[in-house]
Design a protein around this motif. Structure first.
Motif, PDB file in Angstrom:
ATOM      1  N   ALA A 345      46.058  37.020  42.245  1.00  0.00           N
ATOM      2  CA  ALA A 345      46.766  36.996  43.529  1.00  0.00           C
ATOM      3  C   ALA A 345      48.095  37.721  43.368  1.00  0.00           C
ATOM      4  N   GLY A 346      48.512  38.430  44.439  1.00  0.00           N
ATOM      5  CA  GLY A 346      49.771  39.156  44.397  1.00  0.00           C
ATOM      6  C   GLY A 346      50.318  39.380  45.800  1.00  0.00           C
ATOM      7  N   TYR A 347      51.507  39.936  45.838  1.00  0.00           N
ATOM      8  CA  TYR A 347      52.137  40.191  47.138  1.00  0.00           C
ATOM      9  C   TYR A 347      52.810  41.564  47.076  1.00  0.00           C
ATOM     10  N   GLY A 348      52.351  42.459  47.962  1.00  0.00           N
ATOM     11  CA  GLY A 348      52.857  43.816  47.960  1.00  0.00           C
ATOM     12  C   GLY A 348      54.105  43.976  48.818  1.00  0.00           C
ATOM     13  N   VAL A 349      55.057  44.722  48.271  1.00  0.00           N
ATOM     14  CA  VAL A 349      56.323  44.979  48.965  1.00  0.00           C
ATOM     15  C   VAL A 349      56.575  46.483  48.948  1.00  0.00           C
ATOM     16  N   ARG A 350      56.907  47.043  50.118  1.00  0.00           N
ATOM     17  CA  ARG A 350      57.210  48.473  50.164  1.00  0.00           C
ATOM     18  C   ARG A 350      58.634  48.669  49.649  1.00  0.00           C
ATOM     19  N   ILE A 351      58.783  49.463  48.611  1.00  0.00           N
ATOM     20  CA  ILE A 351      60.094  49.699  48.022  1.00  0.00           C
ATOM     21  C   ILE A 351      60.603  51.107  48.307  1.00  0.00           C
ATOM     22  N   ALA A 352      59.768  51.935  48.899  1.00  0.00           N
ATOM     23  CA  ALA A 352      60.152  53.292  49.316  1.00  0.00           C
ATOM     24  C   ALA A 352      59.166  53.695  50.398  1.00  0.00           C
ATOM     25  N   PRO A 353      59.470  54.708  51.180  1.00  0.00           N
ATOM     26  CA  PRO A 353      58.548  55.115  52.242  1.00  0.00           C
ATOM     27  C   PRO A 353      57.134  55.388  51.757  1.00  0.00           C
ATOM     28  N   SER A 354      56.989  55.884  50.530  1.00  0.00           N
ATOM     29  CA  SER A 354      55.645  56.219  50.028  1.00  0.00           C
ATOM     30  C   SER A 354      55.264  55.401  48.796  1.00  0.00           C
ATOM     31  N   MET A 355      55.921  54.257  48.583  1.00  0.00           N
ATOM     32  CA  MET A 355      55.652  53.478  47.364  1.00  0.00           C
ATOM     33  C   MET A 355      55.645  51.988  47.673  1.00  0.00           C
ATOM     34  N   VAL A 356      54.637  51.294  47.096  1.00  0.00           N
ATOM     35  CA  VAL A 356      54.499  49.846  47.243  1.00  0.00           C
ATOM     36  C   VAL A 356      54.460  49.225  45.849  1.00  0.00           C
ATOM     37  N   ALA A 357      55.222  48.185  45.644  1.00  0.00           N
ATOM     38  CA  ALA A 357      55.181  47.402  44.400  1.00  0.00           C
ATOM     39  C   ALA A 357      54.443  46.100  44.679  1.00  0.00           C
ATOM     40  N   LEU A 358      53.474  45.793  43.797  1.00  0.00           N
ATOM     41  CA  LEU A 358      52.666  44.588  43.999  1.00  0.00           C
ATOM     42  C   LEU A 358      52.718  43.732  42.738  1.00  0.00           C
ATOM     43  N   PRO A 359      53.628  42.785  42.644  1.00  0.00           N
ATOM     44  CA  PRO A 359      53.608  41.823  41.525  1.00  0.00           C
ATOM     45  C   PRO A 359      52.377  40.913  41.657  1.00  0.00           C
ATOM     46  N   TYR A 360      51.790  40.518  40.517  1.00  0.00           N
ATOM     47  CA  TYR A 360      50.578  39.704  40.568  1.00  0.00           C
ATOM     48  C   TYR A 360      50.530  38.760  39.383  1.00  0.00           C
ATOM     49  N   VAL A 361      49.752  37.704  39.536  1.00  0.00           N
ATOM     50  CA  VAL A 361      49.426  36.773  38.459  1.00  0.00           C
ATOM     51  C   VAL A 361      47.924  36.509  38.537  1.00  0.00           C
ATOM     52  N   GLY A 362      47.346  36.080  37.417  1.00  0.00           N
ATOM     53  CA  GLY A 362      45.908  35.826  37.436  1.00  0.00           C
ATOM     54  C   GLY A 362      45.453  35.009  36.247  1.00  0.00           C
ATOM     55  N   LEU A 363      44.188  34.707  36.243  1.00  0.00           N
ATOM     56  CA  LEU A 363      43.552  33.940  35.167  1.00  0.00           C
ATOM     57  C   LEU A 363      42.173  34.540  34.928  1.00  0.00           C
ATOM     58  N   ARG A 364      41.832  34.694  33.653  1.00  0.00           N
ATOM     59  CA  ARG A 364      40.525  35.259  33.298  1.00  0.00           C
ATOM     60  C   ARG A 364      39.881  34.414  32.199  1.00  0.00           C
ATOM     61  N   TYR A 365      38.568  34.213  32.315  1.00  0.00           N
ATOM     62  CA  TYR A 365      37.807  33.483  31.298  1.00  0.00           C
ATOM     63  C   TYR A 365      36.665  34.366  30.820  1.00  0.00           C
ATOM     64  N   THR A 366      36.552  34.526  29.504  1.00  0.00           N
ATOM     65  CA  THR A 366      35.436  35.282  28.932  1.00  0.00           C
ATOM     66  C   THR A 366      34.747  34.447  27.859  1.00  0.00           C
TER      67      THR A 366
END
Length: 498
Positions: A345-366
């Protein structure tokens, strides 16, 4: 007076042999043990059983056996070994006194040390008073040879009676008597070293499976047409330095349920290939998986969530390293089951007219598991090993930030910088059983190198060919939990919407 009929003697010094003396009558009256250093001229009171050449590596004369059949009085049997090079008996005289009426078998354990390649002769005589008969042991006799392993001698008919491992070779056929050289079994210490090498090779293949499965979890297809259907054709190559690489092709399909939600599935197939030393790996079945994505906005701003799962069933053929002395190249096939699920899950934020930053966290099981198997026995593999299940399980937390940018015209790109931390790990010992002396069970630790916290990074670009069509490529580098070097995955994809 003592009757000796069809008397057979069995002995081992690395070889076992059978022979017989003709039925005859010997007058033992007044015989004494006066031949301790006798020569050929003073051996008339002993019967020659057989001569032999002591083979290299087997320096002990061990168990000799007779059976007796009834009789009266007191019986006595003496065994001596003659050195033909020095023309003398060895000093020791091995004597057993017995009551013929109550004794059914005699066992000698002379434990004489012999010199390899020298010619010796075994002599014996019956002394004492009374009347009795000595006969052959028609069933196999047990003996202990040079390395202390229990084996069997040949039967009087010249055939070989073996134990379950068949650890025998025909040395020389002489009339109706058979010489047998008993092969020393595989060396336990060297086999243990070879198993450590095999464990490392198999572990590298599990790492490769985990890396390939993790890469497959990222499959997606997001070019949609008026029918809300998207197809992607993917070429993937995942490499680890100690396990070679895995090339695969994948077909990804997705359906846009709403403007915010898409569901998809993929088929990822890797062909047969050779991997680390002694390992050949390939997929018996393709890896199958699915995913679901929620995006609040099409431009990647706002909330975004994704779940994915994949399952693969493959096989490996593992062959033990036999470069060390007295080891065997045992080989066998085993299935490999692989499962993985991830949530992000993450949340995208526009930091420039042509750029988006999307911080995220997650969990994986293998969960990667090589099933237990047994090596195939052969003339070259007399002690096949049996292996227990061997696998690794990882529960990994992950986080980072992705930067999406419109570079200009039809080209866009992204960069992903992140970290992974193993919340929970489990790596089985490389274990099993064998019929090798001093290696009846074995267990090799596989948890010596573990990176719980490691970095990950990826970058890529996409080129829009036409409406609802694009070509993209990316490279991902990710640290491995049980390997010093990272996994590197490259991917090229063509996507089209319908």
């Amino acid at each position: 007076m003592i009757m000796k009929t069809n008397v057979y003697l069995a002995t081992v010094l690395g070889l076992a042999f059978l022979g017989h003396a003709q039925a005859q009558t010997i007058d033992t009256t007044g015989e004494t043990d006066s031949n301790n250093q006798g020569t050929m001229q003073v051996m008339s009171s002993y019967d020659l059983f057989q001569t032999f050449v002591a083979p290299s590596g087997y320096s002990k004369l061990s168990t000799l056996r007779f059976t007796t059949v009834g009789g009266t009085g007191t019986g006595e049997v003496q065994i001596r070994v003659f050195d033909t090079a020095t023309n003398t008996f060895l000093p020791a005289v091995y004597t057993q006194t017995f009551n013929p009426a109550t004794t059914s078998a005699l066992t000698f354990q002379p434990n004489v040390s012999l010199d390899a390649s020298k010619t010796y002769a075994v002599y014996w005589r019956a002394t004492g008073g009374g009347s009795y008969t000595l006969n052959a042991i028609w069933t196999p006799s047990t003996f202990m040879y040079a390395d202390g392993v229990l084996g069997y001698v040949a039967t009087s008919s010249g055939t070989v009676t073996t134990d379950a491992t068949g650890d025998y070779e025909l040395y020389l056929l002489f009339g109706n008597d058979t010489y047998i050289i008993v092969k020393k079994g595989p060396d336990a210490a060297n086999t243990r070293l070879a198993l450590a090498s095999s464990a490392a090779a198999v572990r590298s293949q599990l790492n490769a499976r985990e890396a390939g499965l993790t890469a497959a979890l990222g499959h997606d297809s997001d070019e949609f047409g008026r029918n809300d259907v998207s197809l992607s054709f993917v070429g993937r190559y995942t490499a680890l330095s100690d396990a070679g690489g895995e090339g695969a092709g994948a077909l990804v399909a997705a359906y846009r349920v709403t403007q915010n939600i898409r569901l998809g599935a993929f088929v990822d197939h890797a062909p047969l290939r050779d991997g680390a030393t002694g390992i050949r790996q390939g997929d018996a079945e393709p890896t199958l998986g699915g995913f679901a994505v929620y995006e609040q906005n099409k431009d990647r701003t706002g909330f975004r969530a994704r779940i994915a799962a994949a399952r693969g069933h493959g096989r490996i053929t593992a062959t033990r390293d036999a470069s060390l002395a007295d080891t065997e190249a045992g080989s066998g096939k085993a299935g490999v089951n692989a499962y993985a699920v991830s949530a992000e899950a993450g949340y995208g934020v526009r930091i420039a007219p042509s750029m988006v930053a999307l911080p995220y966290v997650g969990l994986r099981y293998t969960d990667i598991d090589r099933k237990g198997y047994a090596e195939t026995g052969s003339d070259a593999v007399t002690r096949p090993l049996t292996y227990a299940d061997y696998g690794q399980k990882l529960t990994t937390a992950l986080g980072g930030v992705r930067l999406f940018a419109e570079i200009g015209g039809r080209i866009s790109g992204f960069v992903d910088l992140g970290a992974e931390y193993d919340v929970k790990t489990k790596m089985d010992a490389y274990s099993g059983t064998s019929a090798i002396t001093d290696l009846e069970t074995f267990s090799v630790s596989s948890d010596s190198h573990r990176n719980r916290l490691r970095a990950s990074a990826s970058a890529g670009f996409a080129y829009r060919v036409a409406a609802a069509q694009s070509i993209s490529a990316q490279v991902a580098v990710r640290g491995q939990a049980y390997a010093a070097d990272p996994a590197v995955s490259t991917m090229v994809k063509y996507s089209v919407g319908f």
